[in-house]
Design an enzyme around this catalytic site. Structure first.
Site, PDB file in Angstrom:
ATOM      1  NE  ARG A 132      33.865   1.696   3.758  1.00  0.00           N
ATOM      2  CZ  ARG A 132      33.233   0.350   4.536  1.00  0.00           C
ATOM      3  NH1 ARG A 132      33.899  -0.189   3.663  1.00  0.00           N
ATOM      4  NH2 ARG A 132      32.745   0.360   5.021  1.00  0.00           N
ATOM      5  CD  GLU A 149      31.209   2.147  10.308  1.00  0.00           C
ATOM      6  OE1 GLU A 149      31.873   1.821  11.298  1.00  0.00           O
ATOM      7  OE2 GLU A 149      31.288   1.337   9.498  1.00  0.00           O
ATOM      8  CG  ASN A 151      34.396   1.600   9.155  1.00  0.00           C
ATOM      9  OD1 ASN A 151      33.310   0.238   9.556  1.00  0.00           O
ATOM     10  ND2 ASN A 151      34.117   1.826   7.728  1.00  0.00           N
ATOM     11  CB  SER A 156      36.422  -4.821   3.164  1.00  0.00           C
ATOM     12  OG  SER A 156      35.472  -4.301   2.977  1.00  0.00           O
ATOM     13  CE  LYS A 313      29.253   1.072  14.723  1.00  0.00           C
ATOM     14  NZ  LYS A 313      30.810   0.378  14.278  1.00  0.00           N
ATOM     15  CE  LYS A 371      25.405   3.333  13.849  1.00  0.00           C
ATOM     16  NZ  LYS A 371      26.244   4.198  13.294  1.00  0.00           N
ATOM     17  CD  GLU A 375      33.906  -1.109  13.773  1.00  0.00           C
ATOM     18  OE1 GLU A 375      32.979  -0.900  12.428  1.00  0.00           O
ATOM     19  OE2 GLU A 375      33.505  -0.376  14.028  1.00  0.00           O
ATOM     20  N   GLY A 376      30.279  -5.018  11.209  1.00  0.00           N
ATOM     21  CA  GLY A 376      31.086  -5.966  10.645  1.00  0.00           C
ATOM     22  C   GLY A 376      29.625  -5.652  10.073  1.00  0.00           C
ATOM     23  NE  ARG A 458      28.834  -0.220   2.170  1.00  0.00           N
ATOM     24  CZ  ARG A 458      29.032  -0.713   3.558  1.00  0.00           C
ATOM     25  NH1 ARG A 458      28.979  -1.437   4.152  1.00  0.00           N
ATOM     26  NH2 ARG A 458      29.083   0.644   4.234  1.00  0.00           N
TER      27      ARG A 458
END
Ligand code: ADP
Ligand code: MG
Length: 489
Positions: A132, A149, A151, A156, A313, A371, A375-376, A458
């Site tokens: 993603r 970024e 993924n 998800s 990253k 950063k 992740e998350g 989002r």
């Protein structure tokens, strides 16, 4: 990252505010629609395996520039190929992460697995990437998309995002705007990703083998995962999905004679990681051993360890340096197109360039986000908080981090609806992040499948640094595509 006073506002798809009685009625319907269609999550505050809350959502779809959406969609196969090539470039991954793994224990642990797998040779040549790529429109460049970024692990929301398009279409129709539905692009993210897993299952080629989902100890985002599981069973009735934690795999898993991964008497064809991307998922050496066991197995991993590392990253930062893309992409037009989505990304390695970055961050911290290799959500440091964070680190410790230009997205105005939130909801200023899914399957020499696979949006309060949907300030949304000459409704 509070947005500046003069940040442009995108035209809304419909005129707001809505009259209060209409707003109350349609919001109540939308909440039920969400729960009944699985746009839902387990509650973090009142967890029960027997109940769900609707996932936070934006009532009316947020506007997104059509041209930029289409650009992101068109770029995805190129990005898939780029990430596939990066993942298979041992030298690039090794040099890029060399400084980082000296100080970042988690990345070092992942890298150690990679090193061990390399030393013994890959048992399974094929990998599947369910990627993603996340973007924000950047107001200082005419709303051109910039990549936040990429993924490569546990990408998800394909399941819930797929459900949200019909939900927001329902809301628009209820409000008397059925004529506008055509501006909401269809979203087949769920089918796209699951069909990808099944293509990998086909490559594995054993009719009785299963697909294994690696899950957290507690899955709050259960619907999104179950959508994948149920879609696979409904569409391919002969394929079983198992759900196991890393701890379970440590207890139950073993390798067969041809290094096939066995759980009890079931052979695993494909492993889909929805956990394993953060240190908290590895309670002890047992979970690392389980990850290694899976990596050395014949199962096709989503992602395999080199794909996981390609999504760090630090690798993203290295890719954004001049002339690096040429190593992975042949076509000059493609290099140019991908190069344009990168914003400034800077190394903090312990060398001259890293020191220059450090000085720059201290001088103008408000321009940046800092950063780590995580992740998350919830791990970054923003703006004025950066100097203190950097000063607390030694020069060497800084190489676990990268610095990135802040992207300034345009504002939208709308109603954000959360479980337990105000009724009726208030109009708030928001910003959106678009995610484009991609599927890529292949080995070091060939790519056998490569396609774009739907999207997600989002949206968070404009005053929030981050918009984790479960975490609190973000909400699920879908793009309502607008053209630059669209007028404010
Ligand atoms: P994670 O792996 O934790 O999701 P991200 O790089 O996606 O890390 O950062 C988390 C969130 O922080 C993003 O979803 C976005 O809201 C915000 N963010 C990250 N990078 C930037 C940036 N360069 N400019 C503006 N916001 C950013
Ligand atoms: Mg992110």
């Amino acid at each position: 990252m509070s947005s500046e006073a003069n940040t442009p506002v995108l035209p809304n798809c419909i005129r707001l505010p809505l009259p209060e009685d209409e707003l109350l009625e349609v919001t109540a319907k939308a909440k039920d629609y969400a729960i009944m269609h699985g746009a839902a999550m387990r509650s973090k505050t009142a967890f029960s395996p027997d109940s769900l809350n609707f996932a936070p959502f934006v009532l009316v779809p947020s506007s997104f520039p059509r041209k930029e959406f289409e650009k992101a969609v068109a770029l995805q196969p190129i990005i898939n190929r780029l990430m596939h090539n990066v993942a298979h470039d041992e030298e690039f991954i090794t040099t890029t992460l060399a400084e980082t793994i000296k100080v970042d224990e988690f990345t070092a642990n992942l890298f150690n697995i990679y090193r061990k797998v390399l030393a013994h040779g890959f048992t399974q040549a094929y990998s599947i990437g369910l990627l993603r790529s996340d973007y924000m429109a950047h107001v200082y460049e005419d709303c051109a998309i910039k990549q936040v970024e990429i993924n490569t692990v546990a990408s998800s929301f394909a399941g819930i995002a797929t459900q949200l398009v019909p939900q927001q279409k329902f809301v628009l129709s209820e409000l008397g705007h059925a004529d506008k539905l055509h501006n909401m692009p269809n979203n087949n993210a769920l089918a796209g990703l699951c069909d990808g897993m099944v293509k990998a299952w086909d490559i594995y080629g054993k009719p009785k083998a299963v697909i294994l989902f690696i899950i957290e100890d507690v899955s709050y985002n259960i619907c999104d995962q179950r959508f994948h599981e149920f879609y696979i069973r409904e569409t391919y009735p002969h394929i079983k999905v198992l759900r196991r934690t890393l701890t379970d795999v440590h207890k139950e898993g073993k390798l067969g004679q041809s290094k096939e991964l066995l759980l009890g008497n079931l052979e695993v064809a494909v492993i889909y990681f929805r956990a394993g991307y953060e240190p908290g998922h590895y309670h002890s050496q047992a979970e690392w051993d389980a990850r290694y066991l899976m990596e050395t197995s014949l199962a096709i991993k989503c992602p395999s360890i080199h794909y996981h590392l390609a999504g760090t990253k630090k690798v993203q930062q290295a890719l954004a340096q001049p002339a690096v893309l040429e190593r992975f992409i042949n076509d000059p037009d493609e290099i140019k197109a991908v190069g344009k989505i990168f914003t400034g990304l800077y190394s903090l390695d312990d060398n001259e360039a890293g020191n220059a970055t450090y000085e720059m961050a201290l001088r103008t911290p408000e321009k940046f986000v800092l950063k780590p290799q995580r992740e998350g959500g919830g791990n970054n440091v923003y703006g004025v908080d950066i100097p203190d964070a950097l000063k607390r680190m030694s020069r060497v410790e800084r190489s676990a981090w990268i610095l990135m230009d802040l992207i300034h997205p345009p504002l939208t105005k709308g109603y954000m609806v959360r479980p337990g939130g105000d009724m009726p909801p208030q109009i708030v200023d928001m910003v959106s992040e678009l995610g484009i899914f991609g599927v890529v399957i292949g080995d070091a020499e060939h790519i056998v499948h490569n396609y774009q696979a739907g999207h997600m949006l989002r949206t968070k309060l404009s005053t929030a640094n981050e918009g984790g949907v479960a975490a609190g300030l973000g909400a699920l949304d879908s793009p309502y595509l607008i053209d630059s000459d669209d007028e404010q409704n």
